[in-house]
Each structure stands twice: as C-alpha cells, then as structure tokens.
Scaffold this active site. Structure first.
Site, PDB file in Angstrom:
ATOM      1  N   LYS A  89       0.838  -1.208   0.119  1.00  0.00           N
ATOM      2  CA  LYS A  89      -0.011  -0.059  -0.046  1.00  0.00           C
ATOM      3  C   LYS A  89       0.894   1.363   0.090  1.00  0.00           C
ATOM      4  O   LYS A  89       0.210   2.498  -0.609  1.00  0.00           O
ATOM      5  CB  LYS A  89      -1.131   0.144   1.157  1.00  0.00           C
ATOM      6  CG  LYS A  89      -2.430  -0.942   0.933  1.00  0.00           C
ATOM      7  CD  LYS A  89      -3.135  -0.644   2.288  1.00  0.00           C
ATOM      8  CE  LYS A  89      -4.452  -1.498   1.875  1.00  0.00           C
ATOM      9  NZ  LYS A  89      -4.042  -3.054   2.245  1.00  0.00           N
ATOM     10  N   GLU A 111      -9.946   7.140   3.683  1.00  0.00           N
ATOM     11  CA  GLU A 111     -10.766   6.205   4.449  1.00  0.00           C
ATOM     12  C   GLU A 111     -10.064   4.943   4.612  1.00  0.00           C
ATOM     13  O   GLU A 111      -9.213   4.817   4.111  1.00  0.00           O
ATOM     14  CB  GLU A 111     -12.008   5.780   3.564  1.00  0.00           C
ATOM     15  CG  GLU A 111     -11.785   4.663   2.474  1.00  0.00           C
ATOM     16  CD  GLU A 111     -10.934   4.887   1.454  1.00  0.00           C
ATOM     17  OE1 GLU A 111     -10.512   6.034   1.079  1.00  0.00           O
ATOM     18  OE2 GLU A 111     -10.128   3.966   0.974  1.00  0.00           O
ATOM     19  N   SER A 377       1.738  -9.706  -1.005  1.00  0.00           N
ATOM     20  CA  SER A 377       1.295  -8.415  -0.859  1.00  0.00           C
ATOM     21  C   SER A 377       1.841  -7.867   0.418  1.00  0.00           C
ATOM     22  O   SER A 377       2.074  -6.523   0.662  1.00  0.00           O
ATOM     23  CB  SER A 377      -0.079  -8.109  -1.149  1.00  0.00           C
ATOM     24  OG  SER A 377      -0.990  -9.250  -0.098  1.00  0.00           O
TER      25      SER A 377
END
Ligand code: PLP
Length: 393
Positions: A89, A111, A377
């Site tokens: 991310k 968010e 990930s």
C-alpha cells in the site's frame, strides 16, 4: 484490444466517474493533471528516490525452493511484505502524497477499513508534514485498535463514521462528504484501484513498479522477463494491478486473481465479488459489486480484513468478464492453512490476504518448468491474533 484504461476512463464496460456534481471540480482537476505530473522528470525522481530509500525498493523476487519442491513447479515470491509499513500500500500513498504536493494541497483525507491504508496514509503525511484526517467506521475502530494507535502516533486525526453499518463504506461516505466541503485545499488518497476515474488508473500506475521490477528480476534469474503465471489476491485489486500491469497485454503470461470466499462462495458469508457481484456503481465507478436484488450493497465477509470489500476495481471487473484473468475463490480455512505452510516451509509469515494467493497451489496443478510469480502483498505481523485464534497456538 488493450486491457488498460481507455481515454474516457473505462476498462471495457467498467470504470468511469459517476460522481455528484459537487465533486466534479476535484476529480476533474486530478484527471487533467495526473498524467502530466507523473511524466515530469522531477516527479519521477522524487518518487523513485523515496521508493528506494524510504520504502526499501526494489523488493526482492525470492525463489521459494522448498515451496517449489512441494508443488513441483518454480515459485517466486515478490516480497512486498518487506516494504516499510509491511505491504504494497505504501507504493501508492507515496505516489499520491507527491501528487497532492504538486497540486498545492495542504490537507489529506483518507478512508480506511482495517486500518492498513490509514496507516500507510498517516505515514506519508508525517513524512511530508501534511495534515492527515482518516475516516474509519466506529465498529472498525473497536476491532482494529493497534492500527488506530499507529495512526495517532503518526499524527493523524481518526474520525469515527457512525452511520450505517459503521464500517468501510460508511467511512468512505464521510470522506467524500469532507472532500465536497473542502474542494480547494484537500486531496483524497484512495487506497486501492477503486473510485472514480482517474483513481483506478493512477493507483495502478503507482503500483506498476511491482511488475516493472519482476520483469528485470526474472530476466536476471530465469533469462526471460515473462513468467508463465502471475498470482495475486484481490480486495479492491491494487497489489494485483501492480503485479499484472506490465503483463496485461502479453497473453502468454497467464493472470490469476484470487478472491476471498470467506466461509464459502455460496455461504452468505463471502467476499468473492466477481462470482457474486452484479454490475453496479460503487464509490464513483461502474464495476461488479455484491448487492441485494434491489441494489443495496451487501456486507462482505472474509477472515482477512484487507479482502472484505464489496466491490472490485474496474480493471479486475473487466479482466473477469473478458476472461483475461482466471478468478479463483479461496476460503478462510484454505488460506489459513497455506499461510501456515509458508511459515513452515520458507520461514515467512504472510499477511492473511497474501495467504489466499498461496492457496492456489492446492487448487491448481502447474507444470514442473512453469515459472509462477506470487505477489506476497504483505507481512503477517498484523494478523498474529487471527492466526493464534485459528490454530489455537
Ligand atoms: C489491503 C491489502 C490487500 C488488499 O488490497 P488490494 O488493493 O486488493 O491489493 C492485500 N494484501 C495486503 C497485505 C493488504 O494490506
């Protein structure tokens, strides 16, 4: 035919920008500028420098020898788990914070559901000295206390969303409301390849560094830049978009997208959006989403917080519909078993999201000389409590 976005912001039938009129100036400003900014040499230089020295890129492409022996094929793990903050991310939030600076924005909103994107955003805001406001459902604030603490330590303000089911979609609504009210000074950092155009494309381009690295790393290790398969889990779809990006239009590279089946695709407790979803509009884009017959969004379920999103990014909706990617749904139990297997065969504790991608080896047989790249990930530190409970460790 290309599987990339077209000039109008569509991937086949999916995508676009279905936004209230009051949001139009913000989205249009971004749309008009994002490609120009991303092409500026100074922007590219800052982005690459931070990816290298702050995130720790390139992330290794690791040949998993014991896992490969077990499944009788050649398995490489793309180690996004080794990035600063523990997942892919950060690639996107670094890109977007630089974009916000170029556009003269002083205030950042985001968010978050499980809190991972909130932490990645709070991290880059601290790095750049920008104000950070994170909207999070009140229920999620209760469930994800460590990430709330991280965000606070990093200087962010966490605002609870108390409407609806008090989870991610309600937090998103609050963030959009904030953005409408602060159109001039505020940038909204979205956490996946979702939202109105140009977000899915912009996020995919920031994450594309993953497949760019896989190409030269595989060239070094295997003497060819193209693997036979790339496998990635899909929540909104950003790690998959990054791992697939430079292979989208190379049909010899087979793409496998892995969704969370939860307790089973037909159990009523699932997040397998492509199988269960119907065309609809969520967060400003036309895509596949889980909904009731009269169009209300269904609450998704997965043991992994990062995969329980009711929609999927428009790129992936198109990959599903056109069959460019094979979609596989993995249950909670299957993912957990494969996560534990990676720990014991390779000494790597994966995020439960990534464990879903690893579970494909139990569903599908590969040839001994197939080169299979799996997007790992994220790391599993955040998931220890869940692993402990599941395996009664
Ligand atoms: C958030 C997250 C995901 C799911 O998000 P995508 O946008 O689908 O990549 C997957 N893995 C990890 C480790 C995450 O934190």
């Amino acid at each position: 035919m290309s599987y990339n976005v077209d000039s109008k912001g569509y991937y086949g039938d999916f995508g676009g920008a279905y936004i209230p009129e009051m949001l139009y100036p913000n989205v249009e400003e971004l749309r008009q500028n994002y490609l120009k900014v991303m092409a500026e040499p100074a922007f590219i230089e800052s982005f690459n420098a931070l990816l290298k020295d702050y995130v720790g890129r390139p992330s290794p492409l690791y040949f998993a020898k014991r896992l490969s022996e077990k499944y009788n094929t050649k398995i490489y793990l793309k180690r996004e788990d080794l990035n600063h903050t523990g997942a892919h991310k950060i690639n996107n939030t670094i890109g977007q914070i630089l974009m916000a600076q170029r556009l003269g924005k002083k205030r950042i909103i985001a968010e978050t559901g499980a809190g991972q994107h909130g932490v990645a955003t709070a991290t880059v805001c601290a790095l750049m000295g920008l104000e950070c406001i994170v909207y999070m459902g009140a229920v999620d604030i209760e469930r994800q206390a460590p990430n709330v603490a991280r965000m606070k330590m990093l200087g962010a303000t966490v605002i609870p969303a108390n409407s609806g089911s008090k989870t991610l979609k309600d937090a998103t609504n609050e963030a959009i409301r904030d953005w409408i009210n602060n159109p001039v000074n505020t940038h909204y950092i979205i956490g996946s390849v979702v939202g109105p155009h140009p977000y899915p494309d912009m996020v995919a381009r920031f994450q594309a560094v993953v497949s760019e690295e896989i190409q030269w790393q595989l060239q070094e290790k295997e003497g060819r830049k193209d693997p036979d398969y790339v496998i990635a889990c899909v929540g909104g779809g950003s790690n998959a978009a990054g791992a697939f990006y430079h292979y989208l239009d190379t049909p010899s590279v087979k793409l496998i997208a892995v969704e969370a089946a939860g307790l089973g695709v037909d159990s009523g407790e699932s997040a397998a959006t492509s199988f269960l979803g119907k065309e609809g509009i969520i967060h400003g884009s036309k895509t596949l989403l889980m909904q009731t017959p009269d169009g209300q969004i269904t609450e998704p379920y997965s043991i992994s917080a990062g995969l329980d999103y009711p929609g999927v990014g428009p790129m992936h909706a198109n990959l599903f519909k056109t069959k460019r990617a094979e979609f596989i749904a993995i249950t909670d139990d299957q993912a957990m078993d494969s996560g534990l297997e990676l720990c014991q065969l390779e000494g790597i504790i994966p995020a439960i999201e990534s464990s879903h991608a690893l579970a494909v080896f139990k569903q599908k047989t590969f040839k001994p000389d197939d080169v299979v790249v799996v997007s790992l990930s994220g790391r599993g530190d955040k998931d220890l409590d869940t692993y402990i409970k599941h395996f009664k460790l």
